[in-house]
Design a protein around this motif. Sequence first.
Motif, short mmCIF file in Angstrom:
data_model
loop_
_atom_site.label_atom_id
_atom_site.label_comp_id
_atom_site.label_asym_id
_atom_site.label_seq_id
_atom_site.Cartn_x
_atom_site.Cartn_y
_atom_site.Cartn_z
N THR A 57 16.66 -32.92 -14.87
CA THR A 57 15.60 -31.93 -14.69
C THR A 57 14.45 -32.39 -13.80
O THR A 57 13.59 -31.58 -13.46
CB THR A 57 15.04 -31.54 -16.07
N GLY A 108 11.44 -30.78 -24.51
CA GLY A 108 10.05 -31.07 -24.87
C GLY A 108 9.51 -29.90 -25.68
O GLY A 108 9.57 -29.86 -26.90
N ASP A 109 9.01 -28.87 -24.96
CA ASP A 109 8.60 -27.63 -25.63
C ASP A 109 9.79 -26.81 -26.11
O ASP A 109 9.66 -25.93 -26.95
CB ASP A 109 7.78 -26.77 -24.66
N GLY A 110 10.94 -27.03 -25.48
CA GLY A 110 12.15 -26.30 -25.89
C GLY A 110 12.43 -25.06 -25.06
O GLY A 110 13.31 -24.27 -25.39
N LYS A 151 11.40 -27.06 -13.11
CA LYS A 151 10.33 -26.10 -13.40
C LYS A 151 10.08 -25.11 -12.26
O LYS A 151 9.41 -24.09 -12.47
CB LYS A 151 9.05 -26.84 -13.72
C1 LIG Z 1 11.70 -33.18 -16.05
C2 LIG Z 1 11.61 -32.36 -17.30
N1 LIG Z 1 12.63 -32.39 -18.16
C3 LIG Z 1 12.59 -31.72 -19.32
C4 LIG Z 1 11.49 -30.97 -19.68
C5 LIG Z 1 11.50 -30.27 -21.00
O1 LIG Z 1 11.45 -28.89 -20.88
P1 LIG Z 1 10.92 -28.03 -22.10
O2 LIG Z 1 9.48 -28.46 -22.31
O3 LIG Z 1 11.03 -26.62 -21.70
O4 LIG Z 1 11.76 -28.37 -23.27
C6 LIG Z 1 10.40 -30.90 -18.80
C7 LIG Z 1 9.18 -30.14 -19.15
O5 LIG Z 1 8.12 -30.37 -18.62
C8 LIG Z 1 10.46 -31.60 -17.58
O6 LIG Z 1 9.46 -31.57 -16.70
#
Ligand SMILES: Cc1ncc(COP(=O)(O)O)c(C=O)c1O
Length: 424
Positions: free
Chosen positions: A390, A253-255, A114
């Motif tokens: 991530t 999560g949110d994509g 992030k």
């Molecule tokens: C460690 C991690 N992985 C994956 C995600 C998923 O990202 P997104 O919500 O953009 O799909 C997040 C979102 O907070 C995250 O913090």
Amino acid sequence: MGTFVGYRCSLCSAEYGPREVPYTCPRDGGNLDVVLDYATIRRTFSAGSISPAREPSIWRYLPLLPVEDPGHEGTVLRAVGWTPLLKPPRLAHLAGIDHLWLKDDGRNPTASFKDRASAVAVARAQEIGADVIVTASTGNAGAALAGMAAAAGRPAVILAPKTAPPAKVAQLLVFGAKVLLVDGTYDQAFDLSLEAARVFGWYCRNTGYNPFTAEGKKTAAFEIAEQFTSATQARDAGAAVWAVPEAVFVSVGDGNIISGLHKGFKDLLMLGWIERIPRLYGVQSTGSAAIYNAFVAGVETITPVRATTMADSISVDLPRDGVRAVRAARETGGAYLAVSDEDILAAMRDLARAAAVFAEPAGAAAYAGVVAAVGERMIGQGEHVLVLNTGNGLKDVRAAMQAAGEARVIEPTLKALKKSMQSS
Ligand SMILES: Cc1ncc(COP(=O)(O)O)c(C=O)c1O
Ligand SMILES: [Zn+2]
């Protein structure tokens, strides 16, 4: 900035100027794609001119970003991105494929992917003269904003669910942001932050709402192409065209991460810096699978779920970037996979023990997706598969203990030590 020409709505294709709208499409609430002047970028820069000895961070791609150079040299804002690309052979063996790459975004300044989004959002806030920046967050986006705001000397307000792991809350607090824990879900924190931004005139960084977050996240696609090219020596260093792996796996999560990656690869294709886009695979938890459900049903309409997963970062009822996230997999020939919390815990152990990468549950979910995809023969033995971690495992120590178990306490004697070495 000179090449930032405006936005295009991902739903109705309406176009807007760079200062015409701040967040989503006023007509239908669709997520806005940033439009760049690709012809000018092509004339001025090339993959070859980007690569050599540039700043080892997302800012090496400044000509492809819709912001001006934000300054703040010497701070962590300049140290976001350019995370290591690993090729751990024991993990590949475990997954049962020949070429498994692991890009570790847990190695960012605040220990998650992030930071890419928050750094670019802070740059935008500076440019438009915004003062307070607010975000709703499951934890990582907030920590990233709090960290980047601290680096830039700006105020930040973070709204997170009160169930966020303590380490993430500690991060928010230590960076000096105004932290408010909402007695409710992430989705409720999201709605509250929109209202607060409107009422107090704050700049809102929310994932899947602010168009600049995906622009920050797309830098991971640039790095994947550039680093994969030099690691495989598929092309000469400073090559005019970069190589890419066949498949990229990321948790969803949110994509917005998968949408950002897709945008990054599309930018590179538009510029002629790559010849094809990798198949993008989104991995959700079975307990939070709204985008997976839409993908499998072959629709773009996202039906909210009641999210229940220990992978808190991807625990989302109503994904805010669902349409683009479905398209990222569909348009690239990828897919969505759903994995259980048990699969995620196993993936945390495998990543740590076979690759020495300590991932938080949401990060490990992506690798669990690789295992599932190999099982379902979605990827070929000889293909180059890249998985993105991530988030760092220290973000959620309770989950790590769940994956690894408790340590035994012994008397400080050799006899006790011997005894415990014999028992399992
Ligand atoms: C460690 C991690 N992985 C994956 C995600 C998923 O990202 P997104 O919500 O953009 O799909 C997040 C979102 O907070 C995250 O913090
Ligand atoms: Zn629209």
